[in-house]
Design an enzyme around this catalytic site. Sequence first.
Site, PDB file in Angstrom:
ATOM      1  N   ARG A 143      -2.447  11.245   7.005  1.00 25.32           N
ATOM      2  CA  ARG A 143      -2.311  10.559   5.718  1.00 25.32           C
ATOM      3  C   ARG A 143      -3.591  10.602   4.891  1.00 25.32           C
ATOM      4  NH1 ARG A 143      -0.710   4.741   6.813  1.00 25.32           N
ATOM      5  NH2 ARG A 143      -0.377   4.617   4.566  1.00 25.32           N
TER       6      ARG A 143
ATOM      7  N   HIS B 127     -10.416   4.849   2.208  1.00 25.56           N
ATOM      8  CA  HIS B 127      -9.666   4.015   3.142  1.00 25.56           C
ATOM      9  C   HIS B 127     -10.105   2.561   3.112  1.00 25.56           C
ATOM     10  CE1 HIS B 127      -7.631   2.832   6.948  1.00 25.56           C
ATOM     11  NE2 HIS B 127      -6.719   3.647   6.446  1.00 25.56           N
TER      12      HIS B 127
ATOM     13  N   GLU C  75       0.822  -1.210   0.000  1.00 27.73           N
ATOM     14  CA  GLU C  75       0.000   0.000   0.000  1.00 27.73           C
ATOM     15  C   GLU C  75       0.857   1.261   0.000  1.00 27.73           C
ATOM     16  OE1 GLU C  75      -1.519   1.534   4.005  1.00 27.73           O
ATOM     17  OE2 GLU C  75      -1.687  -0.653   4.194  1.00 27.73           O
TER      18      GLU C  75
ATOM     19  N   ARG D 118      -5.590   5.830  -0.949  1.00 24.40           N
ATOM     20  CA  ARG D 118      -4.489   4.879  -1.046  1.00 24.40           C
ATOM     21  C   ARG D 118      -4.436   4.264  -2.442  1.00 24.40           C
ATOM     22  NH1 ARG D 118      -4.219   6.840   3.267  1.00 24.40           N
ATOM     23  NH2 ARG D 118      -3.860   5.895   5.295  1.00 24.40           N
TER      24      ARG D 118
END
Length: 140
Positions: free
Chosen positions: A108, A131, A97, A112
């Site tokens: 963050r 997420h 990831e 992703r």
Amino acid sequence: MARKWLRKGVLLGAVTFGSLCGSLGLDSGAFARDFGTSGNTDNQVLGTVAVAQLPREAADTLNLIAAGGPYPYEKDGIVFGNRERLLPPHRRGFYHEYTVPTPRSRNRGARRIVCGGPLQRTDNCYYSDDHYTSFNRIVE
């Protein structure tokens, strides 16, 4: 107790889907392939997204992956366990990831990219902007 009923409802939905396809003379696997669904009601549908449609930060992250870094976040490149089981199943260590920076986020963020296979390969990557709740396969 609620989880038990939820699981039964999901199982019932899967059985009903298969039964419906069977009664209509359809192959549920063919339906899933033709209409872009997994055929499994437990998983989110995997769609596709073109690199040109990704946020600029995601395209930048893909370039960093292809170059082998350097990555701006300490956790970038760690093994992604696929515990959500939304991506195709593979042995542990297959997926890694990477963080896609979110403008104005103090952490963050939720975006992703997860890539499968050898490091620095970007031909088997998925984008999530929530997420890991859902993924879209990145296509060129």
